[in-house]
Design an enzyme around this catalytic site. Structure first.
Site, PDB file in Angstrom:
ATOM      1  CG  HIS A 161      -0.865   3.629   4.860  1.00 35.75           C
ATOM      2  ND1 HIS A 161      -2.144   3.177   5.132  1.00 35.75           N
ATOM      3  CD2 HIS A 161      -0.239   2.633   4.200  1.00 35.75           C
ATOM      4  CE1 HIS A 161      -2.285   1.949   4.634  1.00 35.75           C
ATOM      5  NE2 HIS A 161      -1.136   1.592   4.074  1.00 35.75           N
ATOM      6  CG  ASP A 211      -3.910   5.113   7.183  1.00 35.11           C
ATOM      7  OD1 ASP A 211      -2.771   4.774   7.563  1.00 35.11           O
ATOM      8  OD2 ASP A 211      -4.412   4.671   6.124  1.00 35.11           O
ATOM      9  CB  SER A 255      -0.941   0.007   1.202  1.00 32.61           C
ATOM     10  OG  SER A 255      -0.220  -0.191   2.406  1.00 32.61           O
TER      11      SER A 255
END
Length: 368
Positions: free
Chosen positions: A336, A333, A40
């Site tokens: 991340h 978040d 991600s």
């Protein structure tokens, strides 16, 4: 004015423009494309095309600071590492592979992947099935499978020597491993079957297999990113009364050490035909956390967007608590980084000192 003088002057200007343009074109061609593999941290939208995946950055407030101000599939408030690396090199962001094959017929002769492709997938790991099946992601093995298909297509479109030259100048960026380490400490079964050292040894040996597959299909320049101190992510801090979870960090250190050793051996096994730059994201993030004020960050523990303690008990959604200034936070978040933090990482990855890059940085890798 004498017409001959005018003609000479115009000819000189024309030649100067041609030389300037040619030099600029050659400079741009140092790196014709970037092929991205990973999780991600570098996914630019592949997971949006996975029907069963629950790991998608498709809701506000993701993308709030992206140029479009909308969610793009990036797990960030703005641009991620894949975007910022492309910016450094002077290329457009490589498009997500699944967006390309979903919009066009893969068998059409006019389809080209010469400008780079991003295969990364949120939730992906070195091992297959890093995440539960219901959260479907594209494992590294599958990502390399997709690249093999792209390579086969390119061999049909491009003369062999031209293709090899193109691929040998392209950058192959690999950013993966965090989910495997998260997975180890979230699975009692894995911990029973493997000691921490056995587990990271398996990670590096599995990664080596995939790197060799890329090499066998033309890759020569590799940007390899180690795993950061993910025990300091907001979601990990919840396990240790808001302090960094040391067990996860220790496993990251073990893996990074094994990864660096593996890369040295792998280069020798391929008779030094490989060039690579290793980025120590662990040291880079630790430095930012320990010297946060000097970098302009006011909060090193909380997620900017989330819910509950440290804003880390639930991921970012439209009903989440959102910090007013994303520049103040290292973490966007629960897992991340913000675009602001990622820009510092990429600056160091690109032209950082040996403290963070080994044996060369990306700027030097591009110049080879």
């Amino acid at each position: 004015m004498d017409i001959s003088i005018v003609m000479i002057r115009n000819s000189f200007l024309l030649i100067s423009c041609f030389v300037f343009f040619s030099l600029g074109f050659l400079e741009a061609q140092k790196t014709p494309a970037i092929y991205v593999f990973g999780d991600s941290l570098v996914d630019v939208g592949n997971n949006n095309h996975l029907t069963l995946s629950l790991v998608k950055a498709i809701l506000p407030y993701y993308g709030i600071d992206f140029p479009t101000k909308k969610p793009t599939g990036r797990f960030s408030n703005g641009k991620n590492a894949a975007d910022l690396i492309a910016e450094k090199i002077g290329l457009a962001t490589s498009p997500p592979y699944l967006s390309l094959v979903s919009k066009i017929n893969f068998n059409k002769k006019n389809v080209s992947f010469l400008h780079g492709v991003n295969f990364a997938s949120g939730g992906a790991g070195i091992f297959n099935g890093t995440d539960p099946t219901i959260r479907q992601s594209i494992s590294l093995t599958k990502q390399v499978d997709y690249y093999s298909q792209v390579h086969e297509k390119l061999t049909q479109q491009t003369e062999a020597s031209t293709l090899q030259k193109h691929l040998s100048k392209s950058i192959f960026a690999i950013v993966i491993g965090s989910n495997d380490i998260f997975g180890y400490y979230n699975s009692m079964d894995l911990q029973k079957k493997n000691t921490p050292q056995q587990y990271v040894d398996s990670m590096t040996s599995s990664l080596k297999i995939q790197l060799q597959r890329l090499y066998n299909n033309g890759a020569r320049k590799f940007e390899i990113v180690g795993v950061g101190p993910i025990g300091c992510c907001p979601i990990s801090r919840l396990k240790n009364k808001t302090e960094c979870f040391s067990q996860t960090n220790l496993l990251s250190i073990k893996y990074n050490k094994g990864l660096q050793s593996m890369l040295k051996e792998w280069k020798l096994e391929n008779k030094d035909l490989i060039s690579y730059s290793y980025f120590d994201s662990f040291a880079a993030l630790q430095d930012i956390i320990q010297n946060s004020i000097s970098y302009g960050f006011k909060d090193v523990k909380d997620a900017c967007c989330g819910l509950g303690e440290l804003n880390a008990q639930f991921f970012c959604t439209p009903v989440s608590s959102l910090c007013a200034n994303r520049q103040d936070h290292i973490f966007w978040d629960p897992v991340h980084p913000t675009e602001a933090a990622m820009r510092i990482f990429v600056d160091r990855l690109y032209n950082g000192p040996s403290k963070y890059t080994f044996p060369i940085n990306m700027e030097q890798l591009v110049a080879i």
